[in-house]
Design a protein around this motif. Sequence first.
Motif, mmCIF file in Angstrom:
data_model
loop_
_atom_site.group_PDB
_atom_site.id
_atom_site.type_symbol
_atom_site.label_atom_id
_atom_site.label_comp_id
_atom_site.label_asym_id
_atom_site.label_seq_id
_atom_site.Cartn_x
_atom_site.Cartn_y
_atom_site.Cartn_z
ATOM 1 N N VAL A 32 9.768 8.499 78.914
ATOM 2 C CA VAL A 32 9.697 9.205 80.202
ATOM 3 C C VAL A 32 10.939 10.080 80.373
ATOM 4 O O VAL A 32 10.868 11.210 80.836
ATOM 5 C CB VAL A 32 9.565 8.207 81.374
ATOM 6 C CG1 VAL A 32 9.865 8.881 82.708
ATOM 7 C CG2 VAL A 32 8.168 7.587 81.387
ATOM 8 N N ASN B 117 -1.829 4.389 78.551
ATOM 9 C CA ASN B 117 -2.035 4.794 79.949
ATOM 10 C C ASN B 117 -0.756 5.289 80.613
ATOM 11 O O ASN B 117 -0.789 6.199 81.431
ATOM 12 C CB ASN B 117 -2.629 3.637 80.750
ATOM 13 C CG ASN B 117 -4.055 3.343 80.317
ATOM 14 O OD1 ASN B 117 -4.801 4.253 79.959
ATOM 15 N ND2 ASN B 117 -4.432 2.077 80.306
ATOM 16 N N ALA B 118 0.362 4.693 80.244
ATOM 17 C CA ALA B 118 1.608 5.023 80.944
ATOM 18 C C ALA B 118 2.213 6.344 80.468
ATOM 19 O O ALA B 118 2.889 7.024 81.225
ATOM 20 C CB ALA B 118 2.623 3.899 80.766
ATOM 21 N N ILE B 119 1.992 6.668 79.207
ATOM 22 C CA ILE B 119 2.658 7.852 78.653
ATOM 23 C C ILE B 119 1.870 9.113 79.002
ATOM 24 O O ILE B 119 0.680 9.226 78.712
ATOM 25 C CB ILE B 119 2.806 7.718 77.123
ATOM 26 C CG1 ILE B 119 3.737 6.559 76.773
ATOM 27 C CG2 ILE B 119 3.318 9.031 76.524
ATOM 28 C CD1 ILE B 119 5.159 6.713 77.249
ATOM 29 N N ASP B 120 2.552 10.078 79.602
ATOM 30 C CA ASP B 120 1.930 11.352 79.926
ATOM 31 C C ASP B 120 2.326 12.371 78.870
ATOM 32 O O ASP B 120 3.386 12.977 78.925
ATOM 33 C CB ASP B 120 2.405 11.813 81.312
ATOM 34 C CG ASP B 120 1.756 13.128 81.721
ATOM 35 O OD1 ASP B 120 0.764 13.534 81.082
ATOM 36 O OD2 ASP B 120 2.258 13.748 82.669
ATOM 37 N N ALA B 121 1.446 12.523 77.869
ATOM 38 C CA ALA B 121 1.692 13.501 76.809
ATOM 39 C C ALA B 121 0.344 14.060 76.381
ATOM 40 O O ALA B 121 -0.693 13.443 76.643
ATOM 41 C CB ALA B 121 2.394 12.844 75.628
ATOM 42 N N ALA B 122 0.352 15.215 75.731
ATOM 43 C CA ALA B 122 -0.908 15.819 75.294
ATOM 44 C C ALA B 122 -1.669 14.850 74.389
ATOM 45 O O ALA B 122 -2.872 14.660 74.541
ATOM 46 C CB ALA B 122 -0.638 17.133 74.564
ATOM 47 N N VAL C 89 -1.486 10.855 72.753
ATOM 48 C CA VAL C 89 -0.846 9.547 72.705
ATOM 49 C C VAL C 89 -1.606 8.706 71.680
ATOM 50 O O VAL C 89 -2.818 8.526 71.795
ATOM 51 C CB VAL C 89 -0.868 8.842 74.077
ATOM 52 C CG1 VAL C 89 0.113 7.677 74.082
ATOM 53 C CG2 VAL C 89 -0.514 9.807 75.198
#
Lengths: 411, 411
Positions: free
Chosen positions: B328, B351-356, B358
């Motif tokens: 993050v 679910n937690a990681i916001d990336a194009a 995962v």
Amino acid sequence: MEAFLKEAKNSSRILATISGREKNRILKEMAQALRENSSILIAQNKKDMEEGEKNKLSSALMDRLLLDESRIDAMAVAIEEIAALKDPVGRVLDGWITEDGLNMQKVSIPIGVIGIIYESRPNVTSDTAALCFKSSNVCVLKGGKEAQNSNEGIAKILQDVLEANDLPRALISLIPDASREGVDKLIKMDKYVDLIIPRGGAGLIKHVTENATVAVVKHDKGQCHTYIDKDAKLDNAIAIALNAKVQRPGVCNAMETLLVDAAIAKEALPQLKTAFDEAHTELKGDSRTQDIIEVSHATDEDYDTEYLANILNIKVVDGVEGAIEHIVRFGSGHSEAIITENITTAELFLNAIDAAAVYVNASTRFTDGGAFGFGAEVGISTNKLHARGPMGIEGLTTYKFKIYGSGQVRK
Amino acid sequence: MEAFLKEAKNSSRILATISGREKNRILKEMAQALRENSSILIAQNKKDMEEGEKNKLSSALMDRLLLDESRIDAMAVAIEEIAALKDPVGRVLDGWITEDGLNMQKVSIPIGVIGIIYESRPNVTSDTAALCFKSSNVCVLKGGKEAQNSNEGIAKILQDVLEANDLPRALISLIPDASREGVDKLIKMDKYVDLIIPRGGAGLIKHVTENATVAVVKHDKGQCHTYIDKDAKLDNAIAIALNAKVQRPGVCNAMETLLVDAAIAKEALPQLKTAFDEAHTELKGDSRTQDIIEVSHATDEDYDTEYLANILNIKVVDGVEGAIEHIVRFGSGHSEAIITENITTAELFLNAIDAAAVYVNASTRFTDGGAFGFGAEVGISTNKLHARGPMGIEGLTTYKFKIYGSGQVRK
């Protein structure tokens, strides 16, 4: 402002941990809290109304500003309707197995932190906050200063519900500095804000578009046209043109210019004039129109003006090609319509016109989320990318790829 | 510049009138024309190579710049492959009948005029021009000045094919003023340009994002991580980590930082060091890493650096929560991976990681259009909206609503 937005960004992670059921329960609590605190809200609103009277706001603006029991109940109902929508987050939009055996899932996710800049009507505050919460986005709101007390009252009630549910108040907040300078800071904070939605006058939209480093989905003007082709059913054409102009002239999907095929102008224009005269529409027209009916002269500037009032430009054009040429020059890419029974002409128009919504044999007034069947609406985007036209709650999501492997490495 | 872009915009309408078959025939002619004119191209390229030698470009840059028979043939083959793709324009993306009986069709359409700003490799000129033509977009190109002669040669060949097919040369063109000032004008011409795609260094991307009024889909840095969880199969983990770093260190989907669960660090780190030493990877690590293996010290600045080289940061973290916290803070939203056999841990990370993109149990190196199965690739977007991650030719389209009525007016 930076500390405020940083907190908004940080609080966004918690939204991923709340289930859809919980979100809906909290939304219903918010609706109830608005109802229960209506007297506080009305008192807050009264301050804005008094200030508005002092500043001699128009009666139309004063009406938009007013909150009473029934309007507050309508705001609560709107939140309950948003709670009833299907969760826009976590949908599997696409999925496949790659040649390497990776199991791909393209899933919808929240955008993150959304800044919304809007004017007068206080209900936008609760609508927008509920739409953002439902789609697991943090919202930072900047309403009109004439509604500042009302907006603060609404935000406080919603934040109290968040806090009672052990959630950070930062999930829904008004920006701390609502001045022009505050807005200018907000739209450049791409480190913390993922999207700006400006809803308002042309000046605001232009300023935001020119100065933002954050992505912008704008809600700009609707310079909408209706073209009556020589192959139109004239009764249909008159009813649709009339509806597009007069049913609600002050909105962006209302028609501003009526294009009439030269081949039927002599027959159609007098009938159109009768209909529009009855509706007290002020008519302007080019010289070919003026040769047939008595109207004042329409200039290029008129053809470029979004009246948002019961005023209509008319132009006689040479067939569908002439109509397309005019729309390419003056259209704003919002909503355009052709009235014709000829399928070839209709398809030519539908394909040639680049607008969010292109209609055959219907009124441009249908361009909104409700009429499209999207349920609650964020607004009507005049962006060409991300969301175009009526923007439902799905417009508040983006996507990521979840990829399930079993030890794959790149050859 | 304005007259040039106005012509580009005007010429875009003609693309709507060309069938998919015609587009593909013309693309194949373009491929053939590149082959037939290879000696002219090589002569043009020689000027750039001589200039590059004078300016003491690095051997890596000189190699990227070079055109020879086989590279020109590869460019032609790439165009033929683009011709073989399914037409991205005119797909019906969605459709329904509204409560009012309007027949709604959401269809894919070209974006319009696309400005692309890129560096060194001349093949980007022909690839991009072909992708835009295939998707019925006009492209205005700004390549690196070190490849100016090569790019002019390529553009002229493609334009000659357009002209031989009675199409305007303006459909594919290099911007007339390739200076910094020229670029600054281009990115503010939202009246004529619908999208800017900058591909290049961080400075270029930042400059374009901060100054553009046109919508931007950027191709920015990839600060990619791989996290080895305590429940990983260690053999898998080592193979994937090694692949993510060393298979091609100079690309954006290569790993820059390896996160290792403290619970297995003592067992895993020595084995990882052996593997990376064999691959001549320079290793840096935090103090907990340094307690176990001998590596130089990694600072916060290192954790924030996209090396694009065979250098790797290591950090010992406390479980998946520690890994998420690091990502993050330092991730750029490109590609992130977890190696674990535990489904709960995997889903938590996904679910937690916001990336194009995962990943679980696969190398981040798979993030590209080819590996995803998109065919030709426009690039890898680091935008959050419109196109995220590998951007296939569908990323060069937007949509409109075609609406078929039968006289409907708004009640």
